[in-house]
Design an enzyme around this catalytic site. Sequence first.
Site, PDB file in Angstrom:
ATOM      1  N   VAL A 149       0.839  -1.199   0.000  1.00  0.00           N
ATOM      2  CA  VAL A 149       0.000   0.000   0.000  1.00  0.00           C
ATOM      3  C   VAL A 149       0.876   1.252   0.000  1.00  0.00           C
ATOM      4  CG1 VAL A 149      -1.686   1.327   1.319  1.00  0.00           C
ATOM      5  CG2 VAL A 149      -1.946  -1.146   1.113  1.00  0.00           C
ATOM      6  N   ASP A 150       1.862   1.304   0.882  1.00  0.00           N
ATOM      7  CA  ASP A 150       2.768   2.445   0.923  1.00  0.00           C
ATOM      8  C   ASP A 150       3.501   2.619  -0.400  1.00  0.00           C
ATOM      9  OD1 ASP A 150       2.239   3.288   3.512  1.00  0.00           O
ATOM     10  OD2 ASP A 150       3.793   2.045   4.403  1.00  0.00           O
ATOM     11  N   LEU A 151       3.974   1.509  -0.949  1.00  0.00           N
ATOM     12  CA  LEU A 151       4.761   1.588  -2.178  1.00  0.00           C
ATOM     13  C   LEU A 151       3.918   2.052  -3.354  1.00  0.00           C
ATOM     14  CD1 LEU A 151       6.796  -1.704  -1.683  1.00  0.00           C
ATOM     15  CD2 LEU A 151       7.589   0.639  -1.323  1.00  0.00           C
TER      16      LEU A 151
END
Length: 402
Positions: free
Chosen positions: A177-179
Amino acid sequence: MPGALDGVRVLDLSRVLAGPWSTQILADLGAEVIKVERPGAGDDTRSWGPPFVEREDGHRDAAYYFVANRNKRSVALDISQPEGQAAVRQLASTCHILVENFKVGGLAAYGLDYDSLKSVNPALVYCSVTGFGQSGPYAPRAGYDFLIQGMSGLMSITGQPDGSPGAEAIKVGVATVDLSAGLYATIGILAALRHAERTGEGQHVDISLLDCQVSLLANQSQNYLVTGQPPQRLGNAHPNVVPYQVFAVADGHLILAVGNDGQFRRFCQVADIAALADDPRYTSNAARVENRDTLIAALKPVMAKRPAAQWTAQLEAAGVPCGPINTLDQVFDDAHIQARKMRVEMPLGDGDSHIPLVANPLRLSRTPPSYRQAPPRLGEHTLAVLAEIERHPDHTLSKDNE
């Protein structure tokens, strides 16, 4: 050769992974990135170990921090104090891009929100990365990758099917998700930068982790929107393509990824089950999806007869996609990964020590990514950057630094 973003200056007020991932991409492409960190503590990921990387001067940072902070200058500023706020404001006046991941409204208290800073730099591209975006009922909440994997529906389709051993919703093994939010942020920033170059008008780029992950459910979310039926966990199987999953073979496991009817026919020939390709239950992908259970039951004992290397050689020769499940040591020992130079070594300070890093995967024929500086120590460039501000207190963007 100058990078694609040579002359672009970025003020990085972000920390952890999504924001720093985006700003590292910009830095790899030649942008100057100034990373502002809390004095004494710095980016949260500096302490997210073990493992840690020991520097020659005695400083150490977690390996996690090195993932997303190369090619940056670190400046330690306390933005809760007027002096720190003034320094950030000065820096913002000289930058093309600002990236931050504070809670919604968090920087307004310091006069560092978009509305405040666009008055000193109307062309500023200001990107906010938050869990839930700048609007909506969840906007005030803090968002973390794991939470968003659950809330987005990603975990509902990841894991073994209900009723099978080990059945439960499982998160992806990396902070996807962050990436993905970092990648979307980069795309949005570059689009807004193009607009600013044409018009002189900056804008606010609003990136929500939840939005990004919902968009990346792709065929799974579209399947639901078309049918009204929420997709279920299928383990390593594919909801729309069969056979497209992991099979046990004589000496381990192998991924078989049959993407069309021609590949299925060739697979059946290699597997000595050519008659299966003419069975009406399996002649088309739609039929194979409908009759998934009987087909997979028939294939399992066939796949188990040969070792992975034999299957791979025979299926690749027939043009049928397949592959191993590598561990990370096998990944970085792989001849293809080495040929693509996906591991780079960067000097870690003034001595002989080096730090291995994963390369940027972008391959540009004229302006490729560059590796100019290892991730910096906390505050390593504070004095130099503050001296630049002191020398040019009223400096704004000009043709000289574009």
